[in-house]
Each structure stands twice: as C-alpha cells, then as structure tokens.
Design an enzyme around this catalytic site. Structure first.
Site, PDB file in Angstrom:
ATOM      1  N   ASP A  31       0.858  -1.196   0.000  1.00  0.00           N
ATOM      2  CA  ASP A  31       0.000   0.000   0.000  1.00  0.00           C
ATOM      3  C   ASP A  31       0.894   1.246   0.000  1.00  0.00           C
ATOM      4  O   ASP A  31       2.043   1.197   0.443  1.00  0.00           O
ATOM      5  CB  ASP A  31      -0.915   0.029   1.240  1.00  0.00           C
ATOM      6  CG  ASP A  31      -2.258   0.688   0.932  1.00  0.00           C
ATOM      7  OD1 ASP A  31      -3.281  -0.033   0.873  1.00  0.00           O
ATOM      8  OD2 ASP A  31      -2.282   1.923   0.739  1.00  0.00           O
ATOM      9  N   THR A 144     -15.520  -3.896 -11.322  1.00  0.00           N
ATOM     10  CA  THR A 144     -16.760  -3.418 -10.706  1.00  0.00           C
ATOM     11  C   THR A 144     -17.953  -3.728 -11.603  1.00  0.00           C
ATOM     12  O   THR A 144     -17.828  -3.718 -12.845  1.00  0.00           O
ATOM     13  CB  THR A 144     -16.672  -1.903 -10.426  1.00  0.00           C
ATOM     14  OG1 THR A 144     -17.914  -1.459  -9.930  1.00  0.00           O
ATOM     15  CG2 THR A 144     -16.314  -1.105 -11.653  1.00  0.00           C
ATOM     16  N   SER A 179     -18.898   6.820 -14.720  1.00  0.00           N
ATOM     17  CA  SER A 179     -17.996   7.828 -14.134  1.00  0.00           C
ATOM     18  C   SER A 179     -16.595   7.548 -14.671  1.00  0.00           C
ATOM     19  O   SER A 179     -16.316   6.451 -15.184  1.00  0.00           O
ATOM     20  CB  SER A 179     -17.966   7.740 -12.602  1.00  0.00           C
ATOM     21  OG  SER A 179     -17.223   6.606 -12.188  1.00  0.00           O
ATOM     22  N   TYR A 181     -14.097   7.065 -12.844  1.00  0.00           N
ATOM     23  CA  TYR A 181     -13.599   5.940 -12.030  1.00  0.00           C
ATOM     24  C   TYR A 181     -14.014   4.604 -12.661  1.00  0.00           C
ATOM     25  O   TYR A 181     -13.178   3.720 -12.902  1.00  0.00           O
ATOM     26  CB  TYR A 181     -14.119   6.011 -10.587  1.00  0.00           C
ATOM     27  CG  TYR A 181     -14.205   4.637  -9.966  1.00  0.00           C
ATOM     28  CD1 TYR A 181     -13.043   3.916  -9.665  1.00  0.00           C
ATOM     29  CD2 TYR A 181     -15.440   4.000  -9.771  1.00  0.00           C
ATOM     30  CE1 TYR A 181     -13.110   2.622  -9.166  1.00  0.00           C
ATOM     31  CE2 TYR A 181     -15.511   2.713  -9.268  1.00  0.00           C
ATOM     32  CZ  TYR A 181     -14.349   2.027  -8.969  1.00  0.00           C
ATOM     33  OH  TYR A 181     -14.416   0.743  -8.496  1.00  0.00           O
ATOM     34  N   HIS A 182     -15.330   4.452 -12.908  1.00  0.00           N
ATOM     35  CA  HIS A 182     -15.798   3.176 -13.461  1.00  0.00           C
ATOM     36  C   HIS A 182     -15.131   2.911 -14.819  1.00  0.00           C
ATOM     37  O   HIS A 182     -14.826   1.766 -15.160  1.00  0.00           O
ATOM     38  CB  HIS A 182     -17.327   3.178 -13.600  1.00  0.00           C
ATOM     39  CG  HIS A 182     -18.067   3.104 -12.287  1.00  0.00           C
ATOM     40  ND1 HIS A 182     -18.562   4.215 -11.633  1.00  0.00           N
ATOM     41  CD2 HIS A 182     -18.398   2.054 -11.491  1.00  0.00           C
ATOM     42  CE1 HIS A 182     -19.165   3.847 -10.507  1.00  0.00           C
ATOM     43  NE2 HIS A 182     -19.079   2.538 -10.399  1.00  0.00           N
ATOM     44  N   LYS A 185     -11.813   1.156 -14.691  1.00  0.00           N
ATOM     45  CA  LYS A 185     -11.909  -0.305 -14.535  1.00  0.00           C
ATOM     46  C   LYS A 185     -12.120  -0.996 -15.880  1.00  0.00           C
ATOM     47  O   LYS A 185     -11.659  -2.113 -16.097  1.00  0.00           O
ATOM     48  CB  LYS A 185     -13.075  -0.643 -13.589  1.00  0.00           C
ATOM     49  CG  LYS A 185     -12.916  -0.128 -12.173  1.00  0.00           C
ATOM     50  CD  LYS A 185     -11.913  -0.964 -11.412  1.00  0.00           C
ATOM     51  CE  LYS A 185     -11.903  -0.626  -9.936  1.00  0.00           C
ATOM     52  NZ  LYS A 185     -10.903  -1.388  -9.190  1.00  0.00           N
ATOM     53  N   GLU A 325     -26.959   9.522 -14.412  1.00  0.00           N
ATOM     54  CA  GLU A 325     -27.161   8.068 -14.455  1.00  0.00           C
ATOM     55  C   GLU A 325     -28.625   7.785 -14.758  1.00  0.00           C
ATOM     56  O   GLU A 325     -29.492   8.618 -14.456  1.00  0.00           O
ATOM     57  CB  GLU A 325     -26.747   7.420 -13.112  1.00  0.00           C
ATOM     58  CG  GLU A 325     -27.528   7.922 -11.914  1.00  0.00           C
ATOM     59  CD  GLU A 325     -27.040   7.354 -10.578  1.00  0.00           C
ATOM     60  OE1 GLU A 325     -26.089   6.559 -10.551  1.00  0.00           O
ATOM     61  OE2 GLU A 325     -27.633   7.724  -9.548  1.00  0.00           O
TER      62      GLU A 325
END
Ligand code: NAD
Ligand code: USQ
Length: 394
Positions: A31, A144, A179, A181-182, A185, A325
């Site tokens: 980490d 995700t 988003s 972020y998504h 992924k 969304e």
C-alpha cells in the site's frame, strides 16, 4: 499459497489479507496510504477508527501467531512494483489498489486524470511485472459491476456471444459505465484481457457490486484489526451511508427517483470470494470474469427497508441526483460462477442491519452531518463545487 494483496491497508484489502492468512496462506500486503491521504484532502475520517498498518500487522501476529509481510510503495512506480513481485514471487496477486470513488473521480479534471493514471498505470505495471517475473502468477483483479452500466439486456459474466450479419463470435461484454472511475476499470479489463492473449497470463476479473458491512470474523477479533467505515458523500457507499444517517436521526439521502438498481454483497462474502477465486485458478492464457455480488436492490428499496426496521423515526429525503445516471432502467445480471465455486452468501438481513445500526450508534458522536450532503456533480466545470471540495483545491 503465497499471496500478495495490493491495497492491503484499505476497506476490503485489510480484511482480505487477514482472511487469507487465517486459512493458512502466506500473505504480504502492498500500500502507499493514498486512501488515508484522500481523507486528509477531503477533511473526512472513517467512522470506525483504524490503526496504522504496522500496528494492524503486529496485532495480527500477536493474536494469531501468523505473520503478514508489508511493502510500502506506489504501484505507478514500475521499479517498485517489479521489485516487490520479484521479491515475493507469489502464486497469486490480489489487486485492490486503486482510487475507488466515482464522485472523487468526477470532482474536476485533475481528479479524473489522477484516477485514471493511478488505476490504469498501476495495473499495467502489475501486468508487466507478472509477465517478466513469472507468467504463471494468477492475477485476481477487483473490477466493478459498474463497468457494464445499466444496459437494456441481461448482463452476462464478462463475455457475450454475438451474431452479426450471420457470423458469431464471443466478445467482451459491451461496457457503458457512469464515471471516470468506473471507466478506469473498463480500461483495466481490456488491458488485462490483452495481456492474457499476448503473454499467456492467467487472470480473474472480479466485477464486484457495492459492498456493505464493516465486520468480518477477523476484523471483529480485536480493536486494532478493525477496517474502515465511510459515510461521507464521496467515499461512503449507499447502504453504509443510509445506516449511519438513520442512526444519527438524519434524513436518508435518496438521489433522484431511487429506482437505480445495483448488485450488492456483504463484506464477509467479499473476502470469501477472493479465497475461492485464488484457490481455483484459471488456465494459462485465460481471462476469466466473475460477477461478484449476491443480491440486487434499488436505492429506494434499501431506504424503505431501513425505514421499516430501524427502531426510531426515519425520514427519506428524495433529492436531486448529483450524478448523470439512468434512474428507471432494466437490470438483470448473471452471478453464478462464484456460487458454482462454493460461495455461501450472507444475504442482507434484519440481523445484519441491526449490527450495522449498533456500530453506527456506537460511533455517532464523531459523525460530521455536513458530510451527508453530496457536493460533487457530474459536470465539466473548472471550479470545484461545495465546501469539502473547496478544501481539496486549497
Ligand atoms: P480503499 O480505497 O479502501 O482501498 C484501496 C487501497 O489501495 C487503499 O489503501 C489505497 O491506499 C491503496 N492504493 C491506491 N492506489 C495505490 C497505488 N497506486 N499504490 C499502492 N496502493 C494504492 O478501497 P476499497 O473499498 O477497499 O476497494 C478495493 C477495491 O475494490 C478497489 O479497486 C475498488 O474499485 C473495488 N471495489 C470496491 C467496492 C466497494 O464497495 N468498496 C465495490 C466494488 C469494487
Ligand atoms: N446513492 C444515493 N444516495 C446516496 C449515495 C448513493 O441515492 O447517499 C445512489 C447513487 O446515485 C447510485 C447508487 O446509490 O445510483 C450507488 O452509489 P454508491 O456511491 O453506493 O456506489 P458507486 O458510486 O457505484 O461506487 C461503489 C464503490 C465503487 C464500486 C461500486 C460498485 O465506491 O468502488 O466499484 O460501488 S458498482 O456500483 O457495482 O459499480
């Protein structure tokens, strides 16, 4: 097995590291404490206090006699990543170490760029390290369910058979996330699938739904071993937030119609899914996708469930949705493959909610109610919006 858990100081990484250690695997964690840094930037704290990583690991060894190795560094540093993978030579790498908040990635351009750099570059470095050190290492990557978005057809586990103009092929399921972020992924998934094809790597992409809960057998065994519990509007996920709002006598913040449907799972199932995936690795060259959730709910269903069982007054506040969304949509996602491997789910129950209410009530004097209000909107405006975000810009 020898296991390397990337992001081992996080909400899910720490309980997973202990779970894998408890069942007899030889575990090390990596980490860079980025997550503790986001807290400082945003002026937020986990509701349940967490010990520093060194103390967590020390207490784990004292309580169980088992050692967890620690490597502090940033996965976007390719030399660091290579050094750790080469030094540990794990059988499997569990990769949690990404910026994981959709609102954080939508604060402004800087946060979108940071999120995609951190996530995509970190994963690329992991892929190169595996290919160079030992291509037999099994990569277990946290993706995700939000990669798929909310298509008007059934969601399959990663792949879709398509017939077009009379010809048929098996393709990666089309993605339409909500988003930056998504989206990071989705980019990861494509990079991993390519690395499996090009370099014969083996990988499991776990498209995980929203996780709720704060306790596993291991985290509950000592105060130093607790994992974090976020309720703020940037890192708090929906059910965890609604529980804390109820315990504080604040209105439950339902965005838009509340008809957004998501796959969800208990944190105890997260750690078990990782164990199951690790202990049944894919073939060399295989890019395997599991949809990792156990039940699906709409946001309004969750709020109404809490309203029904919380032993006190509860008010639901329907508020303007700060996100872009779909609110009313079809949702039917396959999630068989982890059940086939032996997952025995903990379904959302009154008992689990009662225990979450108890955790929230125990710590509610530390709650900052201003953090319930969403401050991030899905716009491309240059200036950050809202007080929490203003402190970030400073
Ligand atoms: P978290 O933020 O609590 O943990 C992520 C950890 O990774 C943090 O400790 C952070 O410091 C570390 N990290 C981030 N970037 C790093 C880097 N470049 N180098 C080294 N360490 C780095 O997040 P979480 O809730 O535990 O989620 C873990 C993973 O699971 C994420 O990839 C997330 O996208 C995925 N996921 C989470 C949920 C959820 O509901 N929490 C749901 C689906 C998927
Ligand atoms: N929502 C509310 N009220 C709130 C908070 C959220 O109505 O107070 C709504 C959101 O608008 C959204 C849904 O609840 O429709 C879920 O939001 P969330 O913040 O709980 O989840 P999300 O942003 O999707 O992200 C979380 C994790 C992320 C993970 C993802 C899994 O932060 O790391 O990838 O869940 S999934 O949703 O399947 O993509």
């Amino acid at each position: 097995m020898r296991m390397l858990v990337l992001g081992g100081d996080g909400y899910l990484g720490w309980p997973t590291a202990m779970h894998l250690s408890a069942v007899g695997h030889d575990v090390s964690v990596v980490d860079n404490f980025a997550r503790r840094g986001y807290d400082r930037e945003l002026g937020v704290t986990t509701l349940v206090p967490i010990a520093p990583l060194e103390q967590r690991v020390w207490t784990w060894q004292r309580v169980t006699g088992r050692r967890i190795g620690v490597h502090i560094g940033d996965l976007t540093d390719s030399a660091f990543t290579h050094r750790v993978v080469d030094g540990v030579r794990p059988d499997a790498i569990v990769h949690f170490a990404e910026q994981r908040s959709a609102p954080f990635s939508m604060i402004d351009q800087q946060h979108a760029v940071y999120t995609q750099m951190n996530n995509v570059v970190g994963t690329l470095n992991v892929l190169y390290s595996i290919a160079q050190v030992d291509p037999r290492i099994h990569l277990i990557k946290l993706g995700t369910m939000g990669e798929y978005g909310t298509p008007n057809i059934d969601i399959e586990e990663g792949w879709l058979e398509v017939t077009h103009h009379g010809r048929t092929d098996r393709m990666l399921y089309p993605k339409r996330p909500g988003s930056f972020y998504h989206l990071s992924k989705v980019h990861d998934s494509h990079n991993i699938e390519f690395a499996c094809r090009a370099w014969n790597l083996r990988a499991t992409d776990l498209n995980q739904g929203i996780v709720y809960g704060q306790e596993t057998g291991e985290t509950a065994s000592h105060g130093d071993l607790a994992t974090r519990f976020d309720y703020d509007a940037v890192f708090g996920t929906v059910l965890n937030r609604l529980v804390v709002q109820a315990a504080c006598g604040r209105p439950l913040t339902v965005y838009g119609t509340g008809n957004q449907i998501r796959g969800m799972l208990d944190i105890r199932d997260t750690v078990e899914c990782i164990r199951l995936a690790a202990e049944s690795p894919p073939e060399a060259g295989e890019f395997r996708v599991f949809n990792q959730f156990t039940e699906q709910f709409s946001v309004l269903e969750l709020a109404q469930l809490i309203e029904r069982i919380y032993p006190g007054p509860v008010r639901i506040e329907m508020m303007e949705n700060p996100r872009a969304e779909a609110s009313d949509h079809y949702y039917n996602a396959a999630h068989r493959r982890l059940l086939d491997l032996g997952l025995r789910p903990h379904y959302l129950s009154d008992t689990l909610l009662d225990s979450l209410f108890a955790i929230a009530r125990r710590h509610r004097r530390h709650v900052d109610a201003r953090l319930f209000t969403p401050t991030v909107r899905w716009t491309a405006e240059p200036d950050p919006v809202g007080p929490a975000v203003a402190s970030l810009a400073a």
